[in-house]
Design a protein around this motif. Structure first.
Motif, PDB file in Angstrom:
ATOM      1  N   SER A  22       0.815  -1.215   0.000  1.00 12.04           N
ATOM      2  CA  SER A  22       0.000   0.000   0.000  1.00 12.04           C
ATOM      3  C   SER A  22       0.849   1.266   0.000  1.00 12.04           C
ATOM      4  O   SER A  22       0.333   2.347  -0.253  1.00 12.04           O
ATOM      5  CB  SER A  22      -0.954   0.007   1.191  1.00 12.04           C
ATOM      6  N   LEU A  23       2.136   1.162   0.268  1.00  8.49           N
ATOM      7  CA  LEU A  23       3.018   2.328   0.191  1.00  8.49           C
ATOM      8  C   LEU A  23       3.385   2.685  -1.245  1.00  8.49           C
ATOM      9  O   LEU A  23       3.788   3.816  -1.509  1.00  8.49           O
ATOM     10  CB  LEU A  23       4.295   2.077   0.993  1.00  8.49           C
ATOM     11  N   LEU A  24       3.249   1.759  -2.161  1.00 10.08           N
ATOM     12  CA  LEU A  24       3.655   2.000  -3.548  1.00 10.08           C
ATOM     13  C   LEU A  24       2.920   3.165  -4.213  1.00 10.08           C
ATOM     14  O   LEU A  24       3.562   3.978  -4.884  1.00 10.08           O
ATOM     15  CB  LEU A  24       3.500   0.729  -4.376  1.00 10.08           C
ATOM     16  N   PRO A  25       1.594   3.323  -4.069  1.00 11.10           N
ATOM     17  CA  PRO A  25       0.945   4.487  -4.689  1.00 11.10           C
ATOM     18  C   PRO A  25       1.449   5.815  -4.129  1.00 11.10           C
ATOM     19  O   PRO A  25       1.618   6.785  -4.873  1.00 11.10           O
ATOM     20  CB  PRO A  25      -0.543   4.298  -4.375  1.00 11.10           C
ATOM     21  N   THR A  26       1.727   5.853  -2.835  1.00 12.38           N
ATOM     22  CA  THR A  26       2.232   7.082  -2.224  1.00 12.38           C
ATOM     23  C   THR A  26       3.631   7.397  -2.726  1.00 12.38           C
ATOM     24  O   THR A  26       3.956   8.557  -2.998  1.00 12.38           O
ATOM     25  CB  THR A  26       2.234   6.946  -0.690  1.00 12.38           C
ATOM     26  N   VAL A  27       4.460   6.388  -2.882  1.00 14.89           N
ATOM     27  CA  VAL A  27       5.812   6.603  -3.402  1.00 14.89           C
ATOM     28  C   VAL A  27       5.753   7.108  -4.843  1.00 14.89           C
ATOM     29  O   VAL A  27       6.512   8.016  -5.223  1.00 14.89           O
ATOM     30  CB  VAL A  27       6.645   5.303  -3.293  1.00 14.89           C
ATOM     31  N   ALA A  28       4.851   6.573  -5.651  1.00 13.53           N
ATOM     32  CA  ALA A  28       4.706   7.041  -7.028  1.00 13.53           C
ATOM     33  C   ALA A  28       4.207   8.485  -7.069  1.00 13.53           C
ATOM     34  O   ALA A  28       4.674   9.294  -7.880  1.00 13.53           O
ATOM     35  CB  ALA A  28       3.751   6.132  -7.804  1.00 13.53           C
ATOM     36  N   ALA A  92      -2.901   2.386  -6.841  1.00 14.78           N
ATOM     37  CA  ALA A  92      -3.902   2.558  -5.783  1.00 14.78           C
ATOM     38  C   ALA A  92      -5.120   1.671  -6.037  1.00 14.78           C
ATOM     39  O   ALA A  92      -5.667   1.072  -5.106  1.00 14.78           O
ATOM     40  CB  ALA A  92      -4.320   4.023  -5.691  1.00 14.78           C
ATOM     41  N   ARG A  93      -5.545   1.572  -7.282  1.00 22.24           N
ATOM     42  CA  ARG A  93      -6.684   0.697  -7.591  1.00 22.24           C
ATOM     43  C   ARG A  93      -6.296  -0.773  -7.468  1.00 22.24           C
ATOM     44  O   ARG A  93      -7.095  -1.596  -7.034  1.00 22.24           O
ATOM     45  CB  ARG A  93      -7.212   0.989  -8.989  1.00 22.24           C
ATOM     46  N   LEU A  94      -5.066  -1.099  -7.825  1.00 20.60           N
ATOM     47  CA  LEU A  94      -4.604  -2.480  -7.751  1.00 20.60           C
ATOM     48  C   LEU A  94      -4.516  -2.960  -6.303  1.00 20.60           C
ATOM     49  O   LEU A  94      -4.922  -4.079  -5.984  1.00 20.60           O
ATOM     50  CB  LEU A  94      -3.244  -2.611  -8.438  1.00 20.60           C
ATOM     51  N   THR A  95      -3.991  -2.134  -5.424  1.00 23.42           N
ATOM     52  CA  THR A  95      -3.850  -2.511  -4.020  1.00 23.42           C
ATOM     53  C   THR A  95      -5.109  -2.252  -3.209  1.00 23.42           C
ATOM     54  O   THR A  95      -5.181  -2.637  -2.050  1.00 23.42           O
ATOM     55  CB  THR A  95      -2.681  -1.751  -3.366  1.00 23.42           C
ATOM     56  N   ARG A  96      -6.095  -1.583  -3.825  1.00 27.94           N
ATOM     57  CA  ARG A  96      -7.354  -1.229  -3.155  1.00 27.94           C
ATOM     58  C   ARG A  96      -7.107  -0.426  -1.885  1.00 27.94           C
ATOM     59  O   ARG A  96      -7.771  -0.616  -0.877  1.00 27.94           O
ATOM     60  CB  ARG A  96      -8.175  -2.483  -2.850  1.00 27.94           C
ATOM     61  N   ARG A  97      -6.118   0.446  -1.935  1.00 32.77           N
ATOM     62  CA  ARG A  97      -5.789   1.300  -0.794  1.00 32.77           C
ATOM     63  C   ARG A  97      -5.912   2.755  -1.229  1.00 32.77           C
ATOM     64  O   ARG A  97      -4.961   3.367  -1.688  1.00 32.77           O
ATOM     65  CB  ARG A  97      -4.353   1.051  -0.313  1.00 32.77           C
ATOM     66  N   THR A  98      -7.091   3.299  -1.098  1.00 35.35           N
ATOM     67  CA  THR A  98      -7.308   4.702  -1.421  1.00 35.35           C
ATOM     68  C   THR A  98      -7.680   5.437  -0.151  1.00 35.35           C
ATOM     69  O   THR A  98      -8.304   4.878   0.746  1.00 35.35           O
ATOM     70  CB  THR A  98      -8.422   4.873  -2.462  1.00 35.35           C
TER      71      THR A  98
END
Length: 114
Positions: A22-28, A92-98
């Motif tokens: 879930s940290l990956l979208p924030t890093v991007a 974010a959609r892939l990890t379902r962490r929005t």
């Protein structure tokens, strides 16, 4: 009777993995923001080089072959910001962490970059 695996043992590993993913979208999104700031800095350095006589030309000679001016560096950074912007929504959609914070961070990074 067959022995089924205990769910309590499996659950913590899965949660730990999802937290790391879930940290990956924030890093991007932060990569998008950093590329935008650096592109603005390259634009300011190009202005300084063009309008001031004593401004040093600080692009390293080995790098100058690929990036001859600050404007070209800024252009490549904007393209990289575009890639980060495309990745953060998909991740974010892939990890379902929005989250609301993630949406606001994405908006401000889009404003800075584009």
């Amino acid at each position: 009777m067959s022995q089924l695996p205990d769910k309590r043992i499996i659950a913590p590993r899965r949660r730990r993995r999802l937290r790391a993913v879930s940290l990956l979208p924030t890093v991007a999104t932060l990569g998008n923001l950093v590329c935008g700031f650096l592109a603005m800095m390259c634009g300011l350095l190009a202005m300084r080089e063009a309008y001031f006589e004593h401004a040093p030309h600080v692009i390293h000679p080995q790098i100058a072959e690929y990036f001859p001016t600050y404007i070209s560096i800024g252009g490549y950074l904007i393209v990289l910001a575009l890639v980060f912007d495309a990745l953060d929504g998909r991740l974010a959609r892939l990890t379902r962490r929005t989250s609301e914070f993630g949406a606001q961070l994405d908006s401000i990074s889009d404003v800075v970059s584009f």
